[in-house]
Design a protein around this motif. Structure first.
Motif, mmCIF file in Angstrom:
data_model
loop_
_atom_site.group_PDB
_atom_site.id
_atom_site.type_symbol
_atom_site.label_atom_id
_atom_site.label_comp_id
_atom_site.label_asym_id
_atom_site.label_seq_id
_atom_site.Cartn_x
_atom_site.Cartn_y
_atom_site.Cartn_z
ATOM 1 N N ASP A 1 0.603 -1.385 0.049
ATOM 2 C CA ASP A 1 -0.058 -0.038 -0.176
ATOM 3 C C ASP A 1 0.894 1.189 -0.137
ATOM 4 O OD1 ASP A 1 0.819 -0.570 2.684
ATOM 5 O OD2 ASP A 1 -1.080 -0.283 3.502
ATOM 6 N N HIS A 2 1.776 1.370 0.865
ATOM 7 C CA HIS A 2 2.671 2.551 0.977
ATOM 8 C C HIS A 2 3.694 2.800 -0.275
ATOM 9 C CE1 HIS A 2 1.155 3.453 5.043
ATOM 10 N NE2 HIS A 2 1.362 2.283 5.395
ATOM 11 N N ALA B 1 1.711 3.855 -3.131
ATOM 12 C CA ALA B 1 1.520 5.025 -3.303
ATOM 13 C C ALA B 1 2.719 6.192 -3.397
ATOM 14 C CB ALA B 1 0.688 5.574 -2.001
ATOM 15 N N THR C 1 3.892 5.996 -6.991
ATOM 16 C CA THR C 1 2.916 6.667 -7.970
ATOM 17 C C THR C 1 2.831 8.125 -7.645
ATOM 18 O OG1 THR C 1 1.464 4.637 -7.565
ATOM 19 C CG2 THR C 1 0.484 6.244 -8.673
ATOM 20 N N ILE D 1 -5.606 5.187 2.869
ATOM 21 C CA ILE D 1 -4.511 4.829 2.329
ATOM 22 C C ILE D 1 -4.640 4.051 1.235
ATOM 23 C CG2 ILE D 1 -2.421 3.114 2.489
ATOM 24 C CD1 ILE D 1 -2.264 4.171 5.623
ATOM 25 N N SER E 1 -5.885 6.537 -1.553
ATOM 26 C CA SER E 1 -4.823 7.145 -1.993
ATOM 27 C C SER E 1 -4.352 6.088 -3.283
ATOM 28 C CB SER E 1 -3.837 7.418 -1.081
ATOM 29 O OG SER E 1 -3.043 6.336 -0.505
ATOM 30 N N VAL E 2 -4.120 4.919 -3.183
ATOM 31 C CA VAL E 2 -3.476 4.090 -4.079
ATOM 32 C C VAL E 2 -4.387 4.182 -5.343
ATOM 33 C CG1 VAL E 2 -2.842 1.807 -4.567
ATOM 34 C CG2 VAL E 2 -2.100 2.651 -2.244
ATOM 35 N N LEU F 1 -4.413 7.762 -6.896
ATOM 36 C CA LEU F 1 -2.935 8.030 -7.607
ATOM 37 C C LEU F 1 -3.037 7.158 -8.870
ATOM 38 C CD1 LEU F 1 -0.931 8.622 -4.330
ATOM 39 C CD2 LEU F 1 -1.509 10.357 -6.010
ATOM 40 N N VAL G 1 -2.159 15.153 -2.908
ATOM 41 C CA VAL G 1 -1.205 14.166 -2.305
ATOM 42 C C VAL G 1 -0.824 14.524 -0.735
ATOM 43 C CG1 VAL G 1 -0.183 13.833 -4.591
ATOM 44 C CG2 VAL G 1 0.886 15.485 -3.076
ATOM 45 N N PHE H 1 -3.493 12.605 1.469
ATOM 46 C CA PHE H 1 -3.230 11.415 1.711
ATOM 47 C C PHE H 1 -2.035 11.216 2.309
ATOM 48 C CE2 PHE H 1 -5.352 10.649 -2.754
ATOM 49 C CZ PHE H 1 -6.616 10.473 -2.224
ATOM 50 N N HIS I 1 -1.019 8.313 5.529
ATOM 51 C CA HIS I 1 -0.072 7.456 5.540
ATOM 52 C C HIS I 1 0.972 7.641 6.794
ATOM 53 C CE1 HIS I 1 -0.187 5.412 1.577
ATOM 54 N NE2 HIS I 1 -0.904 6.418 1.237
ATOM 55 N N GLY J 1 -5.311 -0.625 -5.417
ATOM 56 C CA GLY J 1 -5.871 0.191 -4.763
ATOM 57 C C GLY J 1 -7.291 -0.224 -4.407
#
Length: 193
Positions: free
Chosen positions: A42-43, A46, A49, A92, A95-96, A99, A118, A121, A125, A183
């Motif tokens: 996930d992180h 993101a 991206t 989170i 956001s994926v 983005l 961003v 988001f 994160h 995401g």
């Protein structure tokens, strides 16, 4: 081309299982912080991206990654201090998804809007990271790894934007679309839990 796209997207599905769960081991050293953003799909998705989209679509591509890194640190400090934000994991995942869609469509936004999006988001994160790290050098390592992920995505995005090859646009759509599907899968998992 369609088979390659379906195969590539199917290959991303196992990444859903390796996203952060919020109960990761705490760490306080630089190395723990540095590898923390790399340990969850996930992180990782993101942060890459943000750079990819910035390189593909934004007029001043360094602004959104910088905003993300700064507000990630702010969020981490808030999370470290005990702040709880509602729906951290769903945000989170969102956001994926968002983005990825921005990268797939190469959607340009005004600088303030791109930085605000961003940055919003990034706070979520950051809070997640702040709850999982013990501060100090760990946060410094996290921010450095984040910036390096942004730079890697940014380099790829700029290269895809500038290359004249016929496959560059489809490849950016596949990358962004695959990230958006990741995401969506993350969101489905988080909401269904």
């Amino acid at each position: 081309m369609k088979r390659a796209l379906v195969s590539a997207l199917a290959g991303l599905l196992p990444l859903v299982a390796v996203s952060h769960t919020g109960d990761a081991a705490h760490g306080h050293d630089f190395i723990t912080g540095f590898f923390h953003p790399l340990s969850g799909a996930d992180h990782l998705a993101a942060m890459l991206t943000v750079g990819l989209w910035s390189g593909l679509a934004l007029r001043r591509p360094w602004q959104a990654p910088l905003a993300f890194a700064v507000l990630l640190l702010v969020g981490a400090l808030l999370g470290l201090s005990g702040l709880e934000l509602p729906a951290v994991e769903p945000m989170i995942a969102a956001s994926v998804l968002a983005l990825g869609l921005l990268a797939a469509t190469r959607r340009a936004l005004a600088p303030a809007l791109a930085m605000g999006l961003v940055g919003f988001f990034a706070c979520f994160h950051g809070v997640a990271h702040g709850r999982e790290l013990d501060g100090g050098l760990a946060l410094l390592g996290m921010v450095l790894a984040t910036w390096l992920l942004h730079v890697a995505g940014l380099g790829l995005g700029l290269w895809l934007r500038r290359t004249q090859a016929r496959w560059a646009l489809p490849l950016s759509r596949v990358l962004g679309g695959g990230i958006a599907l990741l995401g969506l899968a993350l969101m489905t998992r988080v909401v269904g839990a």
